[in-house]
Design a protein around this motif. Structure first.
Motif, PDB file in Angstrom:
ATOM      1  N   PHE A  60       0.794  -1.221   0.000  1.00  0.00           N
ATOM      2  CA  PHE A  60       0.000   0.000   0.000  1.00  0.00           C
ATOM      3  C   PHE A  60       0.824   1.267   0.000  1.00  0.00           C
ATOM      4  CE2 PHE A  60       0.665  -1.031   4.520  1.00  0.00           C
ATOM      5  CZ  PHE A  60       1.176   0.170   4.989  1.00  0.00           C
ATOM      6  N   ASN A  61       2.093   1.180   0.428  1.00  0.00           N
ATOM      7  CA  ASN A  61       2.833   2.403   0.715  1.00  0.00           C
ATOM      8  C   ASN A  61       3.304   3.152  -0.523  1.00  0.00           C
ATOM      9  OD1 ASN A  61       4.442   0.121   0.356  1.00  0.00           O
ATOM     10  ND2 ASN A  61       6.138   0.940   1.566  1.00  0.00           N
ATOM     11  N   PHE A  62       3.510   2.450  -1.640  1.00  0.00           N
ATOM     12  CA  PHE A  62       3.935   3.107  -2.874  1.00  0.00           C
ATOM     13  C   PHE A  62       3.041   2.641  -4.019  1.00  0.00           C
ATOM     14  CE2 PHE A  62       7.861   3.423  -0.362  1.00  0.00           C
ATOM     15  CZ  PHE A  62       8.112   4.780  -0.494  1.00  0.00           C
ATOM     16  N   PRO A  63       1.848   3.223  -4.144  1.00  0.00           N
ATOM     17  CA  PRO A  63       0.895   2.747  -5.149  1.00  0.00           C
ATOM     18  C   PRO A  63       1.335   2.971  -6.590  1.00  0.00           C
ATOM     19  CG  PRO A  63       0.078   4.734  -4.050  1.00  0.00           C
ATOM     20  CD  PRO A  63       1.265   4.278  -3.281  1.00  0.00           C
ATOM     21  N   VAL A  64       2.282   3.880  -6.835  1.00  0.00           N
ATOM     22  CA  VAL A  64       2.771   4.109  -8.195  1.00  0.00           C
ATOM     23  C   VAL A  64       4.158   3.494  -8.380  1.00  0.00           C
ATOM     24  CG1 VAL A  64       3.411   5.851  -9.915  1.00  0.00           C
ATOM     25  CG2 VAL A  64       1.360   6.164  -8.507  1.00  0.00           C
ATOM     26  N   TRP A  65       5.130   3.911  -7.557  1.00  0.00           N
ATOM     27  CA  TRP A  65       6.488   3.350  -7.694  1.00  0.00           C
ATOM     28  C   TRP A  65       6.471   1.837  -7.528  1.00  0.00           C
ATOM     29  CZ3 TRP A  65       9.750   0.541  -4.512  1.00  0.00           C
ATOM     30  CH2 TRP A  65      11.080   0.439  -4.920  1.00  0.00           C
ATOM     31  N   GLY A  66       5.728   1.341  -6.545  1.00  0.00           N
ATOM     32  CA  GLY A  66       5.682  -0.099  -6.314  1.00  0.00           C
ATOM     33  C   GLY A  66       5.211  -0.857  -7.527  1.00  0.00           C
ATOM     34  N   MET A  67       4.318  -0.252  -8.306  1.00  0.00           N
ATOM     35  CA  MET A  67       3.867  -0.891  -9.540  1.00  0.00           C
ATOM     36  C   MET A  67       4.892  -0.718 -10.661  1.00  0.00           C
ATOM     37  SD  MET A  67       0.497  -0.142 -11.906  1.00  0.00           S
ATOM     38  CE  MET A  67       0.860   1.599 -12.064  1.00  0.00           C
ATOM     39  N   LEU A  68       5.328   0.512 -10.902  1.00  0.00           N
ATOM     40  CA  LEU A  68       6.179   0.782 -12.063  1.00  0.00           C
ATOM     41  C   LEU A  68       7.547   0.128 -11.950  1.00  0.00           C
ATOM     42  CD1 LEU A  68       5.330   4.528 -12.817  1.00  0.00           C
ATOM     43  CD2 LEU A  68       4.296   2.453 -13.756  1.00  0.00           C
ATOM     44  N   GLU A  69       8.081  -0.026 -10.724  1.00  0.00           N
ATOM     45  CA  GLU A  69       9.396  -0.654 -10.601  1.00  0.00           C
ATOM     46  C   GLU A  69       9.343  -2.132 -10.960  1.00  0.00           C
ATOM     47  OE1 GLU A  69      10.893  -2.731  -8.011  1.00  0.00           O
ATOM     48  OE2 GLU A  69       9.163  -2.991  -6.696  1.00  0.00           O
ATOM     49  N   LYS A  70       8.144  -2.743 -10.938  1.00  0.00           N
ATOM     50  CA  LYS A  70       7.994  -4.113 -11.400  1.00  0.00           C
ATOM     51  C   LYS A  70       7.579  -4.164 -12.871  1.00  0.00           C
ATOM     52  CE  LYS A  70       6.575  -6.350  -7.019  1.00  0.00           C
ATOM     53  NZ  LYS A  70       6.619  -5.229  -6.073  1.00  0.00           N
ATOM     54  N   VAL A  71       6.684  -3.258 -13.261  1.00  0.00           N
ATOM     55  CA  VAL A  71       6.167  -3.250 -14.632  1.00  0.00           C
ATOM     56  C   VAL A  71       7.288  -2.997 -15.640  1.00  0.00           C
ATOM     57  CG1 VAL A  71       4.768  -1.888 -16.240  1.00  0.00           C
ATOM     58  CG2 VAL A  71       3.774  -2.687 -14.097  1.00  0.00           C
ATOM     59  N   ALA A  72       8.203  -2.063 -15.331  1.00  0.00           N
ATOM     60  CA  ALA A  72       9.235  -1.679 -16.295  1.00  0.00           C
ATOM     61  C   ALA A  72      10.116  -2.861 -16.719  1.00  0.00           C
ATOM     62  CB  ALA A  72      10.082  -0.536 -15.737  1.00  0.00           C
ATOM     63  N   PRO A  73      10.754  -3.595 -15.791  1.00  0.00           N
ATOM     64  CA  PRO A  73      11.580  -4.720 -16.243  1.00  0.00           C
ATOM     65  C   PRO A  73      10.758  -5.854 -16.845  1.00  0.00           C
ATOM     66  CG  PRO A  73      11.475  -4.665 -13.841  1.00  0.00           C
ATOM     67  CD  PRO A  73      10.864  -3.387 -14.332  1.00  0.00           C
ATOM     68  N   THR A  74       9.513  -6.008 -16.400  1.00  0.00           N
ATOM     69  CA  THR A  74       8.678  -7.088 -16.926  1.00  0.00           C
ATOM     70  C   THR A  74       8.337  -6.841 -18.389  1.00  0.00           C
ATOM     71  OG1 THR A  74       7.726  -7.385 -14.721  1.00  0.00           O
ATOM     72  CG2 THR A  74       6.558  -8.394 -16.550  1.00  0.00           C
ATOM     73  N   LEU A  75       7.862  -5.637 -18.697  1.00  0.00           N
ATOM     74  CA  LEU A  75       7.527  -5.327 -20.091  1.00  0.00           C
ATOM     75  C   LEU A  75       8.776  -5.318 -20.967  1.00  0.00           C
ATOM     76  CD1 LEU A  75       4.824  -2.511 -19.696  1.00  0.00           C
ATOM     77  CD2 LEU A  75       4.487  -4.962 -20.081  1.00  0.00           C
ATOM     78  N   LEU A  76       9.903  -4.848 -20.431  1.00  0.00           N
ATOM     79  CA  LEU A  76      11.140  -4.875 -21.205  1.00  0.00           C
ATOM     80  C   LEU A  76      11.532  -6.305 -21.539  1.00  0.00           C
ATOM     81  CD1 LEU A  76      13.457  -3.307 -22.474  1.00  0.00           C
ATOM     82  CD2 LEU A  76      14.573  -3.219 -20.235  1.00  0.00           C
ATOM     83  N   ALA A  77      11.233  -7.236 -20.643  1.00  0.00           N
ATOM     84  CA  ALA A  77      11.516  -8.649 -20.895  1.00  0.00           C
ATOM     85  C   ALA A  77      10.559  -9.258 -21.911  1.00  0.00           C
ATOM     86  CB  ALA A  77      11.439  -9.435 -19.589  1.00  0.00           C
TER      87      ALA A  77
END
Length: 676
Positions: free
Chosen positions: A159-176
């Motif tokens: 809950f603590n980082f609703p944007v960074w917590g998502m984007l820090e996972k989304v970025a490497p995943t989509l790049l992969a």
């Protein structure tokens, strides 16, 4: 008051809350502001949609295509970040907290976009390491490659980082090249939903690349396969429950966890009151206790100081905490907002009471504190609370209980070995920091505590102006930790991308390896171009295209002229007797850099053309000395091509120098920038 209906984006459609929806309250007022959740989500349809549609679309794109996509999405979010700022206040976060969460998440995407273009090929296969020679003559070789997993990545975020917590996972995943199903914590999912809407509405993501679950996942984890990944951030108890799922265990589903962490900071024995390091230490601890109201996975929970400075630390830290204005996060004067919910407030107070069984509270009274512009009873406000544990050796709860809020405990240590012993009692953390100007202390802590911590942050007067801070995970470095911290490693540049790829060992002939990896391997077929390769553009030259030069004889006059002209009069080039005493040389020999200069003279096309610049060389090796009277010739082969911008790309050339007996005397890789 209008209650927001927080939707899920499932299988290409936005679905409003339904059965099982849960109310979400403002952290500031305690009033219900939103509703989220739908028990009727078709999770199998979501998985199928991600695997068949999203995965297929992403895998058609090269790494560079995906990197450009990430950059475009990040810039779109950057233009629209004010809307996310405005919504985030209700999570209890102040404006500077938004910069960490929202701007930090956008910045993380931009870093991965940049690394994708600079460190990955404009192709679909990532080469992991160098070619291994598996046979005597080099006709049978091996190499490790990474390719996209063909499942989905389920991201379960805190809950603590609703944007960074998502984007820090989304970025490497989509790049992969792997599609994402994002499940944010319900308490702050309304901010995540807005971010997802912005990304989807931009039209920059291919269909199926991103889905959102606002509320519970249902039985989604029971339907995962060995091609899927679960990436989790949250409590150790929840992580244990999820990773123990029989389907996850049976199918060996990858599970990346970032969980509870009793992070610590050590004040070095040299950092006495009055030194820049002491002041820095107090400032860092106060910042980590109050940023996001202490709701950071990297926040400092345990504070270690030399026994003779403990009281000074308590006094200095209490003085700084007293200046921290608690209040409505929308007020410019507020320096610490609220916890995310009243439920979280109750949890923090319960954990603080447990810590209080072994430590004395020396600052902060949850029954008596001031909140500016808001009702302390209705909102999820707590004051910073500082404890002192006088007997850290025999304490247990201060080393295993995390109050996920502005709560920290000061403890004394006798010497550096004792500090290391105490900091390791946390049994694994995301980060430990050491504030010291003594390099020997830094080395002692690194050697003793490195195995227990995912990151060790050192800071002092030399680096303090440019340092990013104890609690700042950076996309360039791994974010995770052993033991209690979950055992995972997120971020870390391309290391983070490889969590969502399969490493495979391929074995075969040079031609097979070249075809699979898109990079010419010595021994593979060579192509004869229609003209000198330096007269042809980036797009015109082909991988494997090779030219051979005529030989050139190296004379003693060449060696002496080069020595006198450059000033390199090393004895192996100028003193016959001394050179003969050297076990590497038969006598006076040519300079290695003379050979490189002659090589360039043999293969360079001097006229203006598509080769714009020589930007360097890699992997230079000299294998056999060249004496006066020997000759050298060059083989120049296009090894790899990497686009860099709209005007030019990088060509990597494999260069070998051989003598009159066809023995290799030198080998290297030349880098040039070639116009399109």
């Amino acid at each position: 008051m209008t209650i927001q209906q927080i939707s899920s984006f499932a299988a290409g459609e936005w679905l409003a809350p339904g059965a099982g929806a849960r109310n979400i309250a403002s952290a500031i007022t305690g009033d219900v502001i939103a509703s989220a959740g739908n028990n009727d989500l078709d999770v199998q349809a979501m998985l199928d949609y991600g695997r068949k549609v999203g995965g297929a679309n992403l895998r058609k794109m090269t790494f560079h295509d995906r990197a450009r996509m990430l950059k475009a999405v990040a810039l779109h979010l950057q233009k629209n970040r004010q809307a996310m700022y405005d919504l985030s206040f209700d999570t209890g976060a102040i404006q500077s907290d938004h910069l960490i969460d929202i701007d930090g998440g956008i910045g993380t995407m931009l870093v991965f976009a940049s690394k994708g273009r600079r460190e990955m090929p404009d192709g679909h296969v990532y080469l992991d390491g160098e070619v291994e020679q598996l046979s005597r003559n080099g006709t049978f070789l091996g190499q490790h490659i990474c390719t996209s997993l063909q499942g989905v990545a389920v991201h379960i975020n805190a809950f603590n980082f609703p944007v960074w917590g998502m984007l820090e996972k989304v970025a490497p995943t989509l790049l992969a090249g792997v599609p994402c199903i994002v499940k944010p914590a319900t308490n702050s999912c309304y901010v995540t939903e807005l971010c997802v809407r912005l990304m989807l509405d931009s039209g920059l993501l291919p269909e199926g690349a991103l889905q959102l679950v606002s509320g519970g996942l249902g039985d989604m984890l029971d339907r995962l396969t060995m091609q899927d990944v679960v990436s989790f951030t949250g409590s150790a108890d929840t992580a244990m429950k999820l990773r123990s799922n029989p389907v996850i265990l049976e199918n060996s589903v990858r599970f990346v966890a970032e969980q509870d962490s009793l992070n610590a900071s050590i004040l070095g024995p040299d950092a006495e009151p009055g030194t820049p390091e002491f002041d820095l230490f107090v400032k860092e601890v106060q910042r980590e206790m109050t940023t996001k109201a202490g709701q950071k996975c990297t926040a400092i929970r345990r504070i270690f100081a030399p026994e003779n400075t403990v009281q000074a630390v308590i006094e200095a830290l209490s003085a700084r905490l007293a200046k921290t204005v608690i209040g409505d996060p929308r007020l410019e004067t507020t320096r610490m907002g609220a916890l995310v919910s009243n439920g979280q407030k109750r949890d923090v107070l319960e954990k603080a009471a447990i810590i209080g069984q072994e430590a004395e509270r020396v600052y902060g009274d949850p029954e008596n504190f001031t909140v500016d512009g808001a009702d302390a009873e209705r909102g999820a406000f707590v004051p910073p609370m500082l404890f002192h544990c006088a007997d850290p050796d025999n304490a247990q709860r201060v080393h295993d209980t995390e109050a996920f809020g502005p709560v920290s405990t000061v403890m004394g240590y006798r010497d550096v070995d004792h500090a290391v012993e105490l900091v390791n009692k946390g049994m694994g953390s995301l980060v430990a920091s050491v504030i010291t100007h003594d390099s020997d202390v830094a080395r002692q802590v690194a050697m003793g505590a490195g195995a227990y911590h995912g990151r060790i942050y050192f800071n002092n007067r030399d680096s303090m102006k440019e340092s990013t801070g104890h609690g700042s995970p950076l996309p360039h470095m791994v974010h995770g930790g052993p033991g209690r911290a979950g055992g995972g490693e997120e971020l870390g540049g391309i290391r983070g991308v490889k969590h969502y790829m399969q490493r495979t060992a391929i074995q075969g002939s040079p031609d097979i390896l070249s075809a699979i990896g898109g990079t010419w391997v010595p021994g593979a077929a060579e192509i004869k171009g229609p003209a000198h390769p330096f007269t042809r553009t980036f797009h015109e030259v082909s991988i494997g295209e090779t030219m051979y030069t005529e030989p050139r004889i190296v004379t003693m006059e060449d060696i002496e002229h080069f020595a006198n002209f450059t000033g390199d009069t090393f004895y192996a080039h100028m003193d016959q007797d001394a050179a003969e005493r050297n076990p590497f040389f038969p006598g006076r020999v040519a300079h290695g850099y003379l050979l490189l200069s002659f090589a360039a003279g043999l293969f360079v096309e001097p006229n203006e053309g598509p080769v714009l610049a020589n930007t360097g060389l890699d992997n230079l090796r000299f294998m056999k000395p060249v004496s006066a009277g020997d000759s050298i010739k060059v083989r120049l082969t296009v090894k790899k091509k990497t686009p860099r911008n709209e005007e030019y790309g990088e060509v990597r050339w494999h260069v070998t120098l051989t003598n009159q007996d066809n023995e290799m005397v030198a080998e290297y890789e030349l880098l040039t920038m070639n116009a399109y």
